[in-house]
Design a protein around this motif. Structure first.
Motif, PDB file in Angstrom:
ATOM      1  N   LEU A 115       0.949  -0.885  -0.093  1.00 38.05           N
ATOM      2  CA  LEU A 115       0.014   0.130  -0.078  1.00 38.05           C
ATOM      3  C   LEU A 115       0.891   1.193  -0.015  1.00 38.05           C
ATOM      4  O   LEU A 115       0.897   2.447  -0.808  1.00 38.05           O
ATOM      5  N   PHE A 116       1.765   1.442   1.290  1.00 36.86           N
ATOM      6  CA  PHE A 116       2.604   2.591   0.895  1.00 36.86           C
ATOM      7  C   PHE A 116       4.007   2.253  -0.449  1.00 36.86           C
ATOM      8  O   PHE A 116       4.491   3.730  -0.406  1.00 36.86           O
ATOM      9  N   GLY A 117       3.881   1.397  -0.517  1.00 34.83           N
ATOM     10  CA  GLY A 117       4.996   1.894  -1.947  1.00 34.83           C
ATOM     11  C   GLY A 117       4.137   2.114  -2.972  1.00 34.83           C
ATOM     12  O   GLY A 117       5.040   2.577  -3.773  1.00 34.83           O
ATOM     13  N   VAL A 118       3.087   1.899  -3.522  1.00 37.27           N
ATOM     14  CA  VAL A 118       2.638   2.090  -4.580  1.00 37.27           C
ATOM     15  C   VAL A 118       2.301   3.729  -4.021  1.00 37.27           C
ATOM     16  O   VAL A 118       2.418   4.144  -5.288  1.00 37.27           O
ATOM     17  N   LEU A 119       1.954   3.893  -2.866  1.00 43.04           N
ATOM     18  CA  LEU A 119       1.442   5.287  -2.838  1.00 43.04           C
ATOM     19  C   LEU A 119       2.748   5.981  -2.404  1.00 43.04           C
ATOM     20  O   LEU A 119       2.412   7.774  -3.801  1.00 43.04           O
ATOM     21  N   SER A 120       3.658   6.082  -2.720  1.00 39.05           N
ATOM     22  CA  SER A 120       5.108   6.613  -2.673  1.00 39.05           C
ATOM     23  C   SER A 120       5.788   6.165  -4.394  1.00 39.05           C
ATOM     24  O   SER A 120       6.330   7.717  -4.722  1.00 39.05           O
ATOM     25  N   ALA A 121       5.157   5.754  -4.929  1.00 36.89           N
ATOM     26  CA  ALA A 121       5.034   5.736  -6.555  1.00 36.89           C
ATOM     27  C   ALA A 121       4.840   6.535  -6.951  1.00 36.89           C
ATOM     28  O   ALA A 121       4.910   7.068  -7.802  1.00 36.89           O
ATOM     29  N   VAL A 122       3.340   6.623  -7.200  1.00 38.52           N
ATOM     30  CA  VAL A 122       2.144   7.550  -7.392  1.00 38.52           C
ATOM     31  C   VAL A 122       2.469   8.668  -7.650  1.00 38.52           C
ATOM     32  O   VAL A 122       2.574   9.770  -7.904  1.00 38.52           O
ATOM     33  N   TYR A 123       2.662   9.149  -5.716  1.00 38.40           N
ATOM     34  CA  TYR A 123       2.924  10.861  -5.167  1.00 38.40           C
ATOM     35  C   TYR A 123       4.583  10.831  -5.210  1.00 38.40           C
ATOM     36  O   TYR A 123       4.782  11.271  -4.163  1.00 38.40           O
ATOM     37  N   LYS A 124       5.342  10.209  -6.484  1.00 34.81           N
ATOM     38  CA  LYS A 124       6.707  10.544  -5.982  1.00 34.81           C
ATOM     39  C   LYS A 124       7.581  12.193  -5.436  1.00 34.81           C
ATOM     40  O   LYS A 124       6.691  13.640  -6.444  1.00 34.81           O
ATOM     41  N   TYR A 125       8.041  12.042  -5.223  1.00 35.04           N
ATOM     42  CA  TYR A 125       8.461  13.281  -4.332  1.00 35.04           C
ATOM     43  C   TYR A 125       7.789  13.602  -3.304  1.00 35.04           C
ATOM     44  O   TYR A 125       7.978  15.184  -3.609  1.00 35.04           O
ATOM     45  N   SER A 126       6.766  13.608  -3.345  1.00 35.40           N
ATOM     46  CA  SER A 126       5.628  14.155  -2.687  1.00 35.40           C
ATOM     47  C   SER A 126       5.738  14.442  -0.855  1.00 35.40           C
ATOM     48  O   SER A 126       6.012  13.459  -0.384  1.00 35.40           O
ATOM     49  N   LYS A 130       7.448  11.453   1.369  1.00 33.27           N
ATOM     50  CA  LYS A 130       8.475  11.306   1.626  1.00 33.27           C
ATOM     51  C   LYS A 130       8.508  10.535   2.924  1.00 33.27           C
ATOM     52  O   LYS A 130       9.421   9.970   3.953  1.00 33.27           O
ATOM     53  N   ILE A 131       7.248  10.892   4.053  1.00 25.51           N
ATOM     54  CA  ILE A 131       7.167   9.781   5.431  1.00 25.51           C
ATOM     55  C   ILE A 131       7.104   8.840   4.778  1.00 25.51           C
ATOM     56  O   ILE A 131       7.610   7.905   6.229  1.00 25.51           O
ATOM     57  N   SER A 132       6.334   8.267   3.995  1.00 22.30           N
ATOM     58  CA  SER A 132       6.837   6.695   3.519  1.00 22.30           C
ATOM     59  C   SER A 132       8.013   6.035   4.202  1.00 22.30           C
ATOM     60  O   SER A 132       8.964   5.213   4.295  1.00 22.30           O
ATOM     61  N   MET A 133       9.249   6.778   2.939  1.00 21.09           N
ATOM     62  CA  MET A 133      10.502   6.453   3.183  1.00 21.09           C
ATOM     63  C   MET A 133      11.286   6.844   4.163  1.00 21.09           C
ATOM     64  O   MET A 133      12.208   5.983   4.774  1.00 21.09           O
ATOM     65  N   PHE A 134      10.639   7.810   4.845  1.00 16.39           N
ATOM     66  CA  PHE A 134      11.138   7.848   6.316  1.00 16.39           C
ATOM     67  C   PHE A 134      11.196   7.230   7.592  1.00 16.39           C
ATOM     68  O   PHE A 134      11.576   6.279   8.434  1.00 16.39           O
ATOM     69  N   PHE A 135       9.772   6.401   7.578  1.00 22.55           N
ATOM     70  CA  PHE A 135       9.594   5.471   8.407  1.00 22.55           C
ATOM     71  C   PHE A 135      10.377   4.283   7.285  1.00 22.55           C
ATOM     72  O   PHE A 135      10.040   2.726   8.674  1.00 22.55           O
ATOM     73  N   GLY A 136      10.277   4.458   6.745  1.00 27.86           N
ATOM     74  CA  GLY A 136      10.962   2.769   5.617  1.00 27.86           C
ATOM     75  C   GLY A 136      12.302   2.843   6.509  1.00 27.86           C
ATOM     76  O   GLY A 136      12.439   1.423   6.388  1.00 27.86           O
ATOM     77  N   MET A 137      13.221   3.848   6.333  1.00 27.57           N
ATOM     78  CA  MET A 137      14.700   4.380   7.230  1.00 27.57           C
ATOM     79  C   MET A 137      14.473   3.342   8.175  1.00 27.57           C
ATOM     80  O   MET A 137      15.205   2.228   9.202  1.00 27.57           O
ATOM     81  N   SER A 184       9.918  -6.454   8.242  1.00 26.43           N
ATOM     82  CA  SER A 184      10.156  -6.389   6.371  1.00 26.43           C
ATOM     83  C   SER A 184       9.395  -5.636   5.802  1.00 26.43           C
ATOM     84  O   SER A 184       9.216  -5.405   4.545  1.00 26.43           O
ATOM     85  N   MET A 185       7.910  -5.396   6.857  1.00 29.06           N
ATOM     86  CA  MET A 185       6.641  -3.907   5.701  1.00 29.06           C
ATOM     87  C   MET A 185       8.347  -3.142   4.839  1.00 29.06           C
ATOM     88  O   MET A 185       7.600  -2.807   3.817  1.00 29.06           O
ATOM     89  N   ALA A 186       9.174  -2.624   5.413  1.00 29.39           N
ATOM     90  CA  ALA A 186       9.533  -1.410   5.150  1.00 29.39           C
ATOM     91  C   ALA A 186      10.807  -1.893   3.602  1.00 29.39           C
ATOM     92  O   ALA A 186      10.553  -1.492   2.729  1.00 29.39           O
ATOM     93  N   VAL A 187      10.795  -3.321   3.680  1.00 31.46           N
ATOM     94  CA  VAL A 187      11.590  -3.828   3.315  1.00 31.46           C
ATOM     95  C   VAL A 187      10.803  -4.148   1.730  1.00 31.46           C
ATOM     96  O   VAL A 187      10.953  -3.925   0.010  1.00 31.46           O
ATOM     97  N   ILE A 188       9.587  -4.065   1.997  1.00 32.39           N
ATOM     98  CA  ILE A 188       8.645  -4.670   0.838  1.00 32.39           C
ATOM     99  C   ILE A 188       7.972  -3.263   0.301  1.00 32.39           C
ATOM    100  O   ILE A 188       7.990  -2.948  -0.849  1.00 32.39           O
ATOM    101  N   MET A 189       7.983  -2.160   1.348  1.00 37.60           N
ATOM    102  CA  MET A 189       7.521  -0.931   0.498  1.00 37.60           C
ATOM    103  C   MET A 189       8.249  -0.804  -0.703  1.00 37.60           C
ATOM    104  O   MET A 189       8.088   0.095  -1.422  1.00 37.60           O
TER     105      MET A 189
END
Length: 308
Positions: A115-126, A130-137, A184-189
């Protein structure tokens, strides 16, 4: 497809034999004495030696391994050194809790990761990206035992929303499931985001948009299906880490599963219980990877044609 499944099932046999041989050999070479662990340091040497003879610990390695495998092939995993209970019956008692925890954590990782991976790709650089990548890290850099303790401190001790131990209801599964599935969620995202960005740049996506198809239809029918191949690979590999991580998670959250029981067996040098638990976990991992390989065929016709 049936030939492929049969071939993979046959390959499980040497895999399980190799795992059993390695684990048995490591336990054989491990310092310590199961007889002393059972009878205590103050037991007379004669009693310790008699107990070792009773368990067959004085026999050569190959004799012990052959005897164990002969019983295992007939469904007999031996008796626990600690309690005297049948290992197979004990594992049947603890296995459901581990399955519940692993399946729930995998569902958390896959659902939220995609879910968050798709949102991050669709709304790239939004800001969503940024929030998704932050929690992914954070998820990638945080060990399971640390996230588990933080979740207990925040959601159980401070807020009092969720219980922190046991597995008596679904509420008891939420904290350990998210703690185990967070990494694992962060890796999949991140994998989903990367794969979706690559697929969305393909020519057939531009063609679909030029035909006037709805963006939602393009994303979930054309793009997501093709982006799932590498994501499915990651999910299959992460399943092994989830099963292994359940050992720590069950210990932290006091869940009566195989992982927690295996830790107790290691402390007591209960070799038959350790062997039985490792073999069951290895078999589960082999079966899950077989399921992932079968899913490949349904997602990608090119993979399915190789099975025929």
């Amino acid at each position: 497809m049936s030939k492929f499944i049969l071939r993979r099932l046959l390959l499980m046999v040497p895999t399980m034999l190799g795992v059993s041989f390695i684990i048995f050999g490591l336990l054989y070479l491990t310092p310590g004495d199961a007889a002393v662990a059972k009878l205590g340091q103050q037991a007379p040497p004669e009693a310790i030696e008699a107990y070792r003879e009773k368990l067959g610990l004085n026999d050569p390695f190959i004799v012990q391994y052959g005897r164990y495998m002969k019983g295992a092939l007939h469904g007999d995993l031996g008796k626990s050194y600690l309690s005297g209970a049948d290992v197979g019956d004990t594992l049947k008692e603890y296995f459901p809790a581990t399955v519940k925890l692993t399946v729930f954590s995998l569902a958390v990782a896959v659902i939220f990761g995609i879910l968050f991976g798709v949102l991050s790709a669709v709304y790239k650089y939004s800001w969503i990206d940024k929030i998704s990548m932050f929690f992914g890290m954070i998820g990638l850099s945080m060990p399971i035992f640390w996230s588990g303790m933080l979740f207990i401190l925040l959601f159980s001790v401070k807020l009092g929303w969720l219980p922190s131990s046991g597995l008596r209801s679904f509420k008891h599964l939420i904290l350990p499931g998210f703690a185990l599935g967070f990494q694992s969620m962060a890796v999949i995202m991140r994998q989903t985001r990367s794969s979706m960005l690559e697929v969305l740049s393909r020519d057939y996506i531009r063609t679909a948009r030029s035909k006037g198809l709805r963006e939602r239809y393009i994303l979930f029918v054309h793009a997501l299906k093709n982006a799932m191949i590498p994501v499915l690979t990651s999910a299959g590999l992460l399943t092994g880490s989830l099963i292994g991580g359940s050992v720590l998670t069950e210990t932290i959250f006091s869940i009566p599963g195989i992982g927690r029981h295996m830790v107790q067996s290691i402390s007591a040098m209960d070799y038959p219980m350790i062997l039985g638990a490792v073999l069951l976990i290895s078999l589960s991992y082999c079966v899950l990877n077989l399921i992932v390989d079968i899913l490949y065929g349904f997602l990608d016709p090119r993979v399915r044609s190789q099975y025929q």
